[in-house]
Motif scaffolding. Structure first.
Motif, PDB file in Angstrom:
ATOM      1  N   LEU A  95       0.846  -1.202   0.000  1.00 33.75           N
ATOM      2  CA  LEU A  95       0.000   0.000   0.000  1.00 33.75           C
ATOM      3  C   LEU A  95       0.879   1.249   0.000  1.00 33.75           C
ATOM      4  CD1 LEU A  95      -2.794  -1.170   2.472  1.00 33.75           C
ATOM      5  CD2 LEU A  95      -3.014  -0.815   0.023  1.00 33.75           C
ATOM      6  N   THR A  96       1.511   1.483  -1.136  1.00 28.18           N
ATOM      7  CA  THR A  96       2.329   2.690  -1.298  1.00 28.18           C
ATOM      8  C   THR A  96       1.429   3.889  -1.611  1.00 28.18           C
ATOM      9  OG1 THR A  96       2.602   2.249  -3.659  1.00 28.18           O
ATOM     10  CG2 THR A  96       4.261   1.313  -2.161  1.00 28.18           C
ATOM     11  N   ASN A  97       1.983   5.078  -1.467  1.00 24.22           N
ATOM     12  CA  ASN A  97       1.207   6.298  -1.735  1.00 24.22           C
ATOM     13  C   ASN A  97       0.696   6.347  -3.171  1.00 24.22           C
ATOM     14  OD1 ASN A  97       1.569   7.159   0.865  1.00 24.22           O
ATOM     15  ND2 ASN A  97       3.209   8.609   0.391  1.00 24.22           N
ATOM     16  N   SER A  98       1.543   5.930  -4.123  1.00 25.35           N
ATOM     17  CA  SER A  98       1.130   5.969  -5.532  1.00 25.35           C
ATOM     18  C   SER A  98      -0.028   5.006  -5.784  1.00 25.35           C
ATOM     19  CB  SER A  98       2.309   5.622  -6.435  1.00 25.35           C
ATOM     20  OG  SER A  98       2.779   4.302  -6.171  1.00 25.35           O
ATOM     21  N   ARG A  99      -0.005   3.846  -5.152  1.00 26.86           N
ATOM     22  CA  ARG A  99      -1.088   2.884  -5.331  1.00 26.86           C
ATOM     23  C   ARG A  99      -2.376   3.372  -4.673  1.00 26.86           C
ATOM     24  NH1 ARG A  99       2.282  -2.733  -4.339  1.00 26.86           N
ATOM     25  NH2 ARG A  99       3.130  -2.896  -6.464  1.00 26.86           N
ATOM     26  N   ILE A 100      -2.258   4.035  -3.547  1.00 27.62           N
ATOM     27  CA  ILE A 100      -3.443   4.570  -2.873  1.00 27.62           C
ATOM     28  C   ILE A 100      -4.088   5.659  -3.730  1.00 27.62           C
ATOM     29  CG2 ILE A 100      -4.244   5.895  -0.870  1.00 27.62           C
ATOM     30  CD1 ILE A 100      -2.116   4.340   0.762  1.00 27.62           C
ATOM     31  N   ILE A 101      -3.266   6.494  -4.375  1.00 27.43           N
ATOM     32  CA  ILE A 101      -3.789   7.527  -5.280  1.00 27.43           C
ATOM     33  C   ILE A 101      -4.531   6.878  -6.446  1.00 27.43           C
ATOM     34  CG2 ILE A 101      -3.135   9.332  -6.918  1.00 27.43           C
ATOM     35  CD1 ILE A 101      -0.821  10.028  -4.967  1.00 27.43           C
TER      36      ILE A 101
END
Length: 314
Positions: free
Chosen positions: A138-144
């Motif tokens: 759950l990286t920031n880019s994936r959450i976006i």
């Protein structure tokens, strides 16, 4: 007051309904509704604010919580204008185009909230069943990307559904059962064949809310299986404790939704008051309860909110 017969209605005008039988007391009845709106808007607004401003809350779990608060705010604001108009100004009339617009936002935010709850279930699954890979999954880019996918999923299917509604003819009564425009309620007033509309609407519900509920249930089956394999009772309790808020949010979202769907499907002879009360519960209870649940059950949110309030006082 005009009698609601077909001859006086323009085909693109509907009349919304307050609390049937209590029209004289609408101004007083709206006071508790107004309090609920204030709690919902201020509560979700505070959660959004503390998550954005507090760096310690910049984690996947809280990013998803901010999405939940955003959708709850959207649901509240989608109905606020018509509710105020009906209860305080007896402004019941709404144009068909305005009705379509309100349906887009109400159903769009509803489907988005369902998707957010599914994303939060996945977050809990990864945190409990695969904690070592939590940060890398759950990286920031994936959450976006998940956030964009939630918005697209919640809105794209609605466009053809509402366009199909615009091609229907309406005759007879133009009085809706709710204080806002709701797709099944509007569709019932049509005097033309609505089989395609009903089938398409059912397909959307199955592919969004129904599918999400099944996947959420599956995620908790896997979570329970993983937690029961933990030897320490304290660790089990801690693991289950992290899921309590989310389980509560899922319950207060899906139970009113299912109740409203059942009333529309099987409650043709139910009193109008039942339709109105369940419809208002469906849209108001989740936005009111979610910030209360998360501020009470989540210590980090509690601390951040207390910190914010104390800083304002000081």
């Amino acid at each position: 007051m005009p009698s609601f017969n077909q001859s006086i209605f323009h085909p693109t005008v509907f009349f919304l309904t307050g609390i049937p039988g209590f029209e004289t007391y609408h101004a007083w009845i709206f006071i508790p509704f107004c309090c609920l709106y204030v709690i919902a808007i201020s509560g979700n607004g505070m959660i959004l604010f503390v998550i954005i401003t507090e760096s310690s809350l910049h984690e996947p779990m809280y990013y998803f919580l901010s999405m939940l608060s955003f959708t709850d705010l959207g649901l509240c604001l989608s109905t606020l204008v018509t509710m105020v108009g009906i209860f305080w100004f007896n402004a019941r009339e709404i144009s068909f185009d305005a009705c379509i617009g309100q349906m887009f936002f109400i159903h769009g935010f509803t489907f988005m909230e369902s998707s957010v709850l599914l994303a939060m279930a996945f977050d809990r699954y990864v945190a409990i069943c695969n904690p070592l890979r939590y940060v890398t999954i759950l990286t920031n880019s994936r959450i976006i990307k998940v956030g964009f996918a939630i918005v697209i999923r919640g809105t794209t299917a609605l466009v053809p559904l509402l366009l199909l509604l615009k091609h229907l003819s309406f005759c007879g009564s133009h009085i809706l059962h709710h204080s806002y425009c709701f797709h099944p309620d509007v569709m019932k007033l049509s005097c033309t064949d609505t089989k395609i509309n009903s089938a398409f609407g059912l397909a959307i519900v199955i592919s969004t809310a129904a599918l999400d509920s099944v996947l959420i249930l599956l995620s908790y089956v896997l979570i329970i299986h993983s937690v029961l394999s933990i030897a320490s009772p304290e660790e089990r309790k801690k693991a289950f404790g992290t899921c309590v808020s989310h389980i509560s949010a899922v319950a207060i979202f899906y139970i009113p939704m299912i109740s409203l769907s059942l009333v529309h499907r099987f409650g043709k002879h139910a009193p109008p008051l039942v339709h109105t009360l369940i419809a208002n519960i469906y849209l108001l209870i989740p936005p009111v309860m979610n910030p209360i649940i998360y501020s009470v059950k989540t210590k980090q949110i509690q601390k951040a909110m207390v910190k914010m309030v104390l800083s304002k006082i000081i």
